[in-house]
Design a protein around this motif. Structure first.
Motif, PDB file in Angstrom:
ATOM      1  N   ALA A  79      25.353  16.985 -25.995  1.00 61.30           N
ATOM      2  CA  ALA A  79      24.626  15.886 -25.360  1.00 61.30           C
ATOM      3  C   ALA A  79      25.559  15.056 -24.489  1.00 61.30           C
ATOM      4  N   ALA A  80      26.820  14.951 -24.896  1.00 58.09           N
ATOM      5  CA  ALA A  80      27.816  14.206 -24.126  1.00 58.09           C
ATOM      6  C   ALA A  80      29.199  14.652 -24.560  1.00 58.09           C
ATOM      7  N   ALA A  81      30.128  14.621 -23.622  1.00 50.59           N
ATOM      8  CA  ALA A  81      31.509  15.015 -23.912  1.00 50.59           C
ATOM      9  C   ALA A  81      32.459  13.912 -23.481  1.00 50.59           C
ATOM     10  N   SER A  82      33.470  13.647 -24.294  1.00 56.96           N
ATOM     11  CA  SER A  82      34.482  12.660 -23.923  1.00 56.96           C
ATOM     12  C   SER A  82      35.318  13.225 -22.778  1.00 56.96           C
ATOM     13  N   TYR A  83      36.021  12.352 -22.086  1.00 57.94           N
ATOM     14  CA  TYR A  83      36.850  12.826 -20.968  1.00 57.94           C
ATOM     15  C   TYR A  83      37.976  13.719 -21.457  1.00 57.94           C
ATOM     16  N   GLU A  84      38.421  13.514 -22.691  1.00 53.14           N
ATOM     17  CA  GLU A  84      39.437  14.397 -23.269  1.00 53.14           C
ATOM     18  C   GLU A  84      38.896  15.815 -23.430  1.00 53.14           C
ATOM     19  N   ALA A  85      37.597  15.926 -23.761  1.00 54.96           N
ATOM     20  CA  ALA A  85      36.969  17.246 -23.907  1.00 54.96           C
ATOM     21  C   ALA A  85      36.690  17.870 -22.542  1.00 54.96           C
ATOM     22  N   ARG A  86      36.376  17.037 -21.559  1.00 58.35           N
ATOM     23  CA  ARG A  86      36.046  17.548 -20.232  1.00 58.35           C
ATOM     24  C   ARG A  86      37.238  18.229 -19.565  1.00 58.35           C
ATOM     25  N   LYS A  87      38.444  17.845 -19.964  1.00 64.25           N
ATOM     26  CA  LYS A  87      39.648  18.484 -19.414  1.00 64.25           C
ATOM     27  C   LYS A  87      39.690  19.976 -19.754  1.00 64.25           C
ATOM     28  N   PHE A  88      38.971  20.358 -20.812  1.00 63.01           N
ATOM     29  CA  PHE A  88      38.924  21.761 -21.221  1.00 63.01           C
ATOM     30  C   PHE A  88      37.715  22.487 -20.632  1.00 63.01           C
ATOM     31  N   GLY A  89      36.961  21.792 -19.795  1.00 58.13           N
ATOM     32  CA  GLY A  89      35.788  22.415 -19.187  1.00 58.13           C
ATOM     33  C   GLY A  89      34.512  22.221 -19.981  1.00 58.13           C
ATOM     34  N   VAL A  90      34.552  21.367 -20.995  1.00 59.41           N
ATOM     35  CA  VAL A  90      33.353  21.088 -21.796  1.00 59.41           C
ATOM     36  C   VAL A  90      32.456  20.119 -21.033  1.00 59.41           C
ATOM     37  N   ARG A  91      31.174  20.435 -20.959  1.00 59.90           N
ATOM     38  CA  ARG A  91      30.228  19.622 -20.200  1.00 59.90           C
ATOM     39  C   ARG A  91      28.939  19.421 -20.995  1.00 59.90           C
ATOM     40  N   SER A  92      28.187  18.373 -20.638  1.00 59.82           N
ATOM     41  CA  SER A  92      26.892  18.150 -21.277  1.00 59.82           C
ATOM     42  C   SER A  92      25.953  19.295 -20.938  1.00 59.82           C
ATOM     43  N   ALA A  93      25.015  19.559 -21.841  1.00 61.49           N
ATOM     44  CA  ALA A  93      24.030  20.648 -21.729  1.00 61.49           C
ATOM     45  C   ALA A  93      24.643  22.014 -22.013  1.00 61.49           C
ATOM     46  N   MET A  94      25.912  22.058 -22.322  1.00 67.02           N
ATOM     47  CA  MET A  94      26.576  23.327 -22.666  1.00 67.02           C
ATOM     48  C   MET A  94      26.304  23.682 -24.119  1.00 67.02           C
ATOM     49  N   SER A  95      26.232  24.956 -24.417  1.00 66.92           N
ATOM     50  CA  SER A  95      26.065  25.399 -25.793  1.00 66.92           C
ATOM     51  C   SER A  95      27.252  24.928 -26.629  1.00 66.92           C
ATOM     52  N   GLY A  96      26.978  24.495 -27.858  1.00 66.67           N
ATOM     53  CA  GLY A  96      28.046  24.064 -28.750  1.00 66.67           C
ATOM     54  C   GLY A  96      29.041  25.176 -29.033  1.00 66.67           C
ATOM     55  N   VAL A  97      28.555  26.410 -29.104  1.00 69.41           N
ATOM     56  CA  VAL A  97      29.423  27.569 -29.367  1.00 69.41           C
ATOM     57  C   VAL A  97      30.379  27.783 -28.194  1.00 69.41           C
ATOM     58  N   VAL A  98      29.848  27.711 -26.977  1.00 66.92           N
ATOM     59  CA  VAL A  98      30.684  27.876 -25.782  1.00 66.92           C
ATOM     60  C   VAL A  98      31.711  26.743 -25.698  1.00 66.92           C
ATOM     61  N   ALA A  99      31.280  25.543 -26.015  1.00 68.53           N
ATOM     62  CA  ALA A  99      32.184  24.393 -25.972  1.00 68.53           C
ATOM     63  C   ALA A  99      33.343  24.581 -26.946  1.00 68.53           C
ATOM     64  N   LYS A 100      33.055  25.106 -28.121  1.00 64.04           N
ATOM     65  CA  LYS A 100      34.089  25.333 -29.135  1.00 64.04           C
ATOM     66  C   LYS A 100      35.082  26.395 -28.679  1.00 64.04           C
ATOM     67  N   LYS A 101      34.616  27.382 -27.958  1.00 59.22           N
ATOM     68  CA  LYS A 101      35.515  28.420 -27.438  1.00 59.22           C
ATOM     69  C   LYS A 101      36.450  27.841 -26.379  1.00 59.22           C
TER      70      LYS A 101
END
Length: 364
Positions: free
Chosen positions: A47-69
């Motif tokens: 639903a939302a990603a911190s800027y620290e997470a966004r540095k890894f390419g994590v974005r809102s609306a992304m699958s949680g599984v993909v975000a973890k990878k």
């Protein structure tokens, strides 16, 4: 943009990684860490990603599984929408101290029309800066803002200096700004439409502007006219407030903190006079009078009294707030005093507002 044309002053305020920032605010252990609000299961969505997470390419609306990878040490936090709504209401309360023309788009963003504003400040850029500063000081959250002549450009501008920044596109720079803007940066043009535009040789605003209205309508149907207008800075949509006015207020922040009730009474008399003028201008009266006291440590206290009749006169406002002031001892030195009137008779008197025309030559 053409000379001798009336322009509005529109601010788009967008909170920075709002849900994630609220979670980091409430749980200091999460500060500085890559977190997402959402689920990490197969069906989980960010639903939302911190800027620290966004540095890894994590974005809102992304699958949680993909975000973890993308970020193996990602921290998942369950959403707390009631808490986000609570904070959002506090942010909007700040907006309404500047203008009644507020159009919320979601819990974390809104348009403000400050062409005429409660502070009498001619600079929309300074208003945006002050609002962002207040959000930071009062809620410990950061916001970004875009300022321009219409909602469309303000929305684009708010994304330019994120996070915790702002961008102003004044009237004389609108066309040149749009001409150099990559087509995928135009608000409302998604990946599919952008790809179609690429195939037609449209890569930026200048390319889009070179196409005729007939060409754009032929290739994009009704949206073609919209694209033809926006690249020329034409966007007539007004800021549409979705709430009825509930209060009229006036307040002053002091250069030096006040330490004596005697000095406070002097200031309250002036604020009462200002509030009377605003009530008269708004053609409303109210029954509930509230005294707002903000102390030097930024703690805020309110004291209210409801009268059996509608009032707008300075004399009654002043006598009531004096009573409220001496209701109990002030806790500390005071940096701000304010008076508001609620329980308005607005439902008894409702007249259409006259359109506001503002000439081009003003501060932005």
């Amino acid at each position: 943009m053409k000379e001798n044309v009336s322009y509005r002053k529109i601010i788009h305020v967008d909170m920075d990684a709002f849900y994630a920032s609220v979670e980091q605010l409430d749980n200091p252990d999460l500060k500085g860490k890559p977190i997402v609000v959402g689920g990490e299961s197969e069906r989980g969505v960010v639903a939302a990603a911190s800027y620290e997470a966004r540095k890894f390419g994590v974005r809102s609306a992304m699958s949680g599984v993909v975000a973890k990878k993308k970020c193996p040490h990602l921290i998942f936090v369950r959403p707390r929408f009631s808490r986000y709504k609570e904070i959002s209401q506090k942010i909007r309360a700040i907006f309404y101290e500047y203008t009644e023309l507020v159009e919320p788009l979601s819990l974390d963003e809104a348009y403000l029309d400050v062409t005429e504003n409660k502070k009498g400040n001619p600079s929309a850029s300074l208003i945006a800066k002050e609002i962002r500063q207040r959000i930071f000081e009062e809620l410990n959250l950061s916001a970004s803002a875009g300022i321009s002549v219409n909602k469309f450009i303000a929305k684009i501008a708010s994304d330019i200096n994120k996070p915790n920044g702002q961008k102003t596109i004044p009237p004389e720079e609108v066309i040149s700004f749009l001409e150099t803007l990559p087509i995928e940066k135009f608000f409302g043009i998604g990946k599919v439409t952008a790809a179609k535009m690429y195939n037609l040789g449209i890569f930026n605003g200048k390319d889009l502007k070179e196409k005729t209205e007939e060409f754009l309508i032929r290739n994009f149907n009704k949206s073609g006219l919209h694209y033809y207008q926006i690249v020329r800075g034409i966007h007539q949509s007004k800021v549409k407030p979705n709430r009825e006015r509930k209060s009229v207020a006036a307040e002053h922040t002091f250069i030096k903190n006040l330490t004596s009730e005697i000095f406070m009474i002097e200031k309250l008399e002036k604020i009462s006079e200002e509030l009377e003028n605003r009530l008269i201008k708004s053609r409303v009266s109210g029954k509930t009078i509230t005294l707002k006291i903000k102390y030097s440590d930024f703690k805020t206290q309110t004291r209210s009294k409801t009268l059996p009749y509608f009032v707008k006169e300075k004399a009654i406002l002043f006598e009531t707030v004096k009573e409220l002031l001496f209701q109990e001892k002030v806790l500390n030195s005071v940096r701000l005093l304010g008076i508001s009137v609620t329980n308005l008779n607005i439902h008894l008197k409702k007249k259409p507002e006259k359109p506001i025309n503002v000439q081009l030559k003003f501060e932005f």
